[in-house]
Design an enzyme around this catalytic site. Structure first.
Site, mmCIF file in Angstrom:
data_model
loop_
_atom_site.group_PDB
_atom_site.id
_atom_site.type_symbol
_atom_site.label_atom_id
_atom_site.label_comp_id
_atom_site.label_asym_id
_atom_site.label_seq_id
_atom_site.Cartn_x
_atom_site.Cartn_y
_atom_site.Cartn_z
ATOM 1 N N GLU A 1 0.812 -1.216 0.000
ATOM 2 C CA GLU A 1 0.000 0.000 0.000
ATOM 3 C C GLU A 1 0.848 1.270 0.000
ATOM 4 O O GLU A 1 0.379 2.339 0.399
ATOM 5 C CB GLU A 1 -0.946 -0.017 1.200
ATOM 6 C CG GLU A 1 -1.913 -1.177 1.192
ATOM 7 C CD GLU A 1 -2.764 -1.225 2.430
ATOM 8 O OE1 GLU A 1 -3.630 -0.352 2.586
ATOM 9 O OE2 GLU A 1 -2.559 -2.119 3.259
ATOM 10 N N ARG B 1 -11.814 2.950 11.072
ATOM 11 C CA ARG B 1 -12.952 2.812 10.157
ATOM 12 C C ARG B 1 -13.351 1.349 10.092
ATOM 13 O O ARG B 1 -12.517 0.482 9.825
ATOM 14 C CB ARG B 1 -12.585 3.303 8.760
ATOM 15 C CG ARG B 1 -13.817 3.581 7.874
ATOM 16 C CD ARG B 1 -13.460 3.743 6.406
ATOM 17 N NE ARG B 1 -13.219 2.438 5.802
ATOM 18 C CZ ARG B 1 -12.108 2.120 5.129
ATOM 19 N NH1 ARG B 1 -11.133 2.989 4.987
ATOM 20 N NH2 ARG B 1 -11.974 0.914 4.610
ATOM 21 N N SER C 1 -6.488 -2.713 2.176
ATOM 22 C CA SER C 1 -6.872 -2.156 0.875
ATOM 23 C C SER C 1 -7.368 -3.212 -0.111
ATOM 24 O O SER C 1 -7.205 -3.082 -1.316
ATOM 25 C CB SER C 1 -5.712 -1.368 0.254
ATOM 26 O OG SER C 1 -5.495 -0.178 0.960
ATOM 27 N N TYR D 1 -9.274 3.595 -4.691
ATOM 28 C CA TYR D 1 -8.312 4.677 -4.862
ATOM 29 C C TYR D 1 -8.297 5.341 -6.223
ATOM 30 O O TYR D 1 -7.734 6.417 -6.369
ATOM 31 C CB TYR D 1 -6.904 4.157 -4.521
ATOM 32 C CG TYR D 1 -6.838 3.661 -3.101
ATOM 33 C CD1 TYR D 1 -7.056 4.517 -2.033
ATOM 34 C CD2 TYR D 1 -6.610 2.317 -2.820
ATOM 35 C CE1 TYR D 1 -7.028 4.066 -0.731
ATOM 36 C CE2 TYR D 1 -6.568 1.856 -1.516
ATOM 37 C CZ TYR D 1 -6.785 2.733 -0.478
ATOM 38 O OH TYR D 1 -6.759 2.275 0.814
ATOM 39 N N GLY E 1 -7.328 5.243 5.045
ATOM 40 C CA GLY E 1 -6.759 6.164 4.073
ATOM 41 C C GLY E 1 -7.271 7.583 4.239
ATOM 42 O O GLY E 1 -8.411 7.819 4.639
ATOM 43 N N ASP F 1 -15.694 -1.686 8.419
ATOM 44 C CA ASP F 1 -16.375 -2.040 7.178
ATOM 45 C C ASP F 1 -17.395 -3.146 7.429
ATOM 46 O O ASP F 1 -17.120 -4.089 8.185
ATOM 47 C CB ASP F 1 -15.357 -2.511 6.132
ATOM 48 C CG ASP F 1 -14.393 -1.405 5.742
ATOM 49 O OD1 ASP F 1 -14.765 -0.218 5.862
ATOM 50 O OD2 ASP F 1 -13.263 -1.718 5.323
ATOM 51 N N GLU G 1 -14.147 -5.921 9.070
ATOM 52 C CA GLU G 1 -12.847 -5.621 9.661
ATOM 53 C C GLU G 1 -12.813 -4.184 10.151
ATOM 54 O O GLU G 1 -13.678 -3.374 9.806
ATOM 55 C CB GLU G 1 -11.725 -5.847 8.649
ATOM 56 C CG GLU G 1 -11.805 -4.985 7.395
ATOM 57 C CD GLU G 1 -10.712 -5.345 6.401
ATOM 58 O OE1 GLU G 1 -9.529 -5.181 6.737
ATOM 59 O OE2 GLU G 1 -11.051 -5.792 5.288
ATOM 60 N N ASN H 1 -10.185 -0.914 10.263
ATOM 61 C CA ASN H 1 -8.960 -0.322 9.746
ATOM 62 C C ASN H 1 -8.452 0.704 10.753
ATOM 63 O O ASN H 1 -9.119 1.708 11.009
ATOM 64 C CB ASN H 1 -9.230 0.377 8.415
ATOM 65 C CG ASN H 1 -9.815 -0.557 7.385
ATOM 66 O OD1 ASN H 1 -9.084 -1.228 6.674
ATOM 67 N ND2 ASN H 1 -11.141 -0.624 7.315
#
Length: 303
Positions: A14, A248, A143, A209, A270, A250, A264, A266
């Protein structure tokens, strides 16, 4: 004036995401009135330590993503140096990055999960670990790197197993049809629920992205009780892992069955021009510069 060193780049898959995050953060912190020293991280750990010792920052903004950046490794270095840093500490970072360990924590706290198993590449090559459709993903990557969906009639299972390059274990997880949701948590506050729409099979690296790779609906057009459940689960997951600063979470949500599943957390989400956390902060009236400044003020070291 508070002096902040921004770590970006790194040596994970990443790296490009981190370069983008780092550039955004450097600009935002300067706009917010901080003295900023950008530090591009490479495989030379001694050079990183020397750069930090020379800069003598008041805090580090950790803009690294992936292995060695969000798995507790660089956090341990910063703890050793006694420098406060943004985001989570060693323990929360390392557990969250290990999907199997994180799911064990979530299960212990009663959070809603999809059925899942950890298998070896040889086991995956030999047989389906779950009923189809299911997802296979690396245990310790971010990612959406290495994620594949295996549906009925798909004959790629053995090929995926033989070509696996993301470590000795594979996370197999029930595929939940429906919507992709995400919730950012800022301290003890879940910000909003975003629905992520994409023309891709799932929310993969390019969808995350690339400009125009996904559509973000905020707030998500879902029943109010589901939105509240997602926000509550995101906060509980953040707290269960012991996260600091911003995280964050998900989710998948199936309209047909009403099933909501946490996928999961994070710990280093990002902060690129297409990222979700800055968008949710803006939705709540928090500018990107204010978000970054808050993260610096919340910087700590230790577990």
């Amino acid at each position: 004036m508070i002096h902040v060193a921004v770590l970006f780049g790194g040596i994970s898959t990443e790296r490009e995401v981190s370069l983008s995050t780092g550039g955004q953060v450097v600009t935002a912190l300067r706009q917010a009135g901080f003295q900023v020293t950008p530090v591009e991280v490479t495989s030379d750990l001694a050079a990183l330590v020397a750069a930090l010792q020379a800069a003598k920052p008041d805090a580090v903004f950790n803009a690294l993503h992936g292995r060695f950046g969000e798995d507790g490794c660089v956090q341990g270095v910063l703890d050793w140096l006694g420098i406060p840093y943004t985001h989570s500490g060693v323990r929360a970072s390392s557990v969250a990055m290990d999907k199997a360990a994180a799911k064990a924590v979530f299960a212990a706290h009663g959070l809603p999960l999809a059925e899942h198993r950890v298998v070896t590449p040889a086991e995956l090559e030999a047989a389906d670990p779950l009923e189809r459709p299911y997802v296979v993903k690396p245990v310790s990557e971010g990612s959406s790197v290495g994620v594949e969906i295996l549906k009925e009639g798909d004959n790629r299972r053995a090929e995926i197993a033989r070509n696996w390059r993301f470590g000795p274990q594979i996370m197999a997880e029930e595929y939940i049809a429906g919507r992709e949701l995400t919730v950012a948590v800022m301290g003890d506050r879940p910000l909003a629920v975003t629905e992520i729409g994409t023309g891709h099979v799932f929310y993969d690296y390019d969808a995350k992205y690339a400009a125009g790779g996904s559509r973000h609906t905020i707030p998500a057009e879902i029943p109010g009780d589901v939105a509240e459940a997602a926000k509550a689960a995101a906060l509980r997951a953040h707290q269960a892992l012991g996260c600091r600063g911003v995280s964050r979470s998900d989710f998948r949500y199936d309209d047909a069955t009403g099933k909501l599943a946490l996928l999961e957390v994070n710990t280093q989400p990002g902060l690129t021009p297409t990222s979700l956390v800055p968008e949710q902060a803006a939705h709540c009236g928090i500018s990107f510069a204010e978000l970054c400044a808050w993260m610096v003020r919340e910087a700590r070291h230790g577990p």
